[in-house]
Motif scaffolding. Structure first.
Motif, PDB file in Angstrom:
ATOM      1  N   SER A 174       0.833  -1.208   0.000  1.00  0.00           N
ATOM      2  CA  SER A 174       0.000   0.000   0.000  1.00  0.00           C
ATOM      3  C   SER A 174       0.868   1.259   0.000  1.00  0.00           C
ATOM      4  O   SER A 174       0.480   2.286  -0.556  1.00  0.00           O
ATOM      5  CB  SER A 174      -0.940  -0.001   1.208  1.00  0.00           C
ATOM      6  N   TYR A 175       2.043   1.197   0.590  1.00  0.00           N
ATOM      7  CA  TYR A 175       2.958   2.343   0.584  1.00  0.00           C
ATOM      8  C   TYR A 175       3.573   2.547  -0.803  1.00  0.00           C
ATOM      9  O   TYR A 175       3.658   3.665  -1.304  1.00  0.00           O
ATOM     10  CB  TYR A 175       4.060   2.143   1.626  1.00  0.00           C
ATOM     11  N   PHE A 182      -2.340   3.828   2.623  1.00  0.00           N
ATOM     12  CA  PHE A 182      -1.217   3.626   3.539  1.00  0.00           C
ATOM     13  C   PHE A 182      -1.512   4.215   4.910  1.00  0.00           C
ATOM     14  O   PHE A 182      -1.162   3.631   5.927  1.00  0.00           O
ATOM     15  CB  PHE A 182       0.067   4.219   2.963  1.00  0.00           C
ATOM     16  N   GLY A 228      -2.484   0.868   6.007  1.00  0.00           N
ATOM     17  CA  GLY A 228      -1.177   0.320   5.648  1.00  0.00           C
ATOM     18  C   GLY A 228      -0.204   0.345   6.810  1.00  0.00           C
ATOM     19  O   GLY A 228       0.563  -0.602   7.023  1.00  0.00           O
ATOM     20  N   CYS A 236       1.421  -2.925   8.555  1.00  0.00           N
ATOM     21  CA  CYS A 236       2.876  -3.067   8.754  1.00  0.00           C
ATOM     22  C   CYS A 236       3.199  -3.335  10.219  1.00  0.00           C
ATOM     23  O   CYS A 236       4.033  -4.187  10.535  1.00  0.00           O
ATOM     24  CB  CYS A 236       3.607  -1.815   8.285  1.00  0.00           C
TER      25      CYS A 236
END
Length: 184
Positions: A42-43, A59, A63, A67
């Motif tokens: 997503s980043y 993100f 996101g 993470c």
């Protein structure tokens, strides 16, 4: 698989190297790796995992959270793999009637106290205790009562012995040591 003769009884103890621990570690590793890769995807705006589309995941905030969960899962997974590698909790129980000594040995985490070795005289053992709690989460633990010391667990909590197996194990051990059995 325990080894037994007239005067010696050695019972190996299974540590962390169990099938269930391998399964948990694998599932946790691949699941957390998936979370981490989806968060990174997503980043970057690219699909790092072809099967999963990360186009709809922003993100900020999803996101970042993905993470974070992925990294946390990878840390927990590495902890599980280390306990499996080091075989934490494994060892043996040795009851030597000829020498009159009971030895309990367990492997722990690396460091100064990696090895736990307890030694007792057989004449100091007062009884074998069974703790049985039935219900939704049954608890069955086997203890060795020693004069002037706390009770020492012999059967691990996670062994999931049936009541019959636990009674049989306690009876055999009490017969070998020539002591009584207590249930609480």
């Amino acid at each position: 698989m325990n080894w037994r003769s007239e005067w010696l009884w050695i019972e190996p103890i299974t540590g962390s190297r169990r099938t269930s621990n391998f399964c948990r570690a694998c599932i946790l590793f691949f699941g957390s790796l998936g979370f981490f890769l989806v968060g990174i995807s997503s980043y970057l705006g690219k699909n790092l995992i072809p099967v999963l589309s990360s186009q709809q995941i922003l993100f900020v905030p999803q996101g970042i959270v993905m993470c974070f969960y992925g990294i946390a899962g990878l840390f927990i997974s590495s902890y599980l793999w280390c306990t499996i590698l080091w075989n934490v909790g494994s060892g043996y129980d040795k009851f030597d009637e000829e020498e009159g000594i009971v030895c309990l040995f367990r492997w722990g985490f690396p460091g100064r106290n990696r090895r736990t070795f307890l030694r007792f005289l057989m004449k100091d053992i007062q009884a074998i205790k069974m703790e049985v709690q039935e219900g939704l989460y049954p608890r069955r633990v086997l203890y060795m009562e020693i004069k002037g010391q706390r009770d020492i667990p012999l059967a691990r909590t996670g062994e999931n012995l049936t009541l019959r197996e636990m009674e049989q194990k306690a009876a055999e051990l009490a017969r070998f040591l020539r002591i009584s059995i207590e249930v609480f």
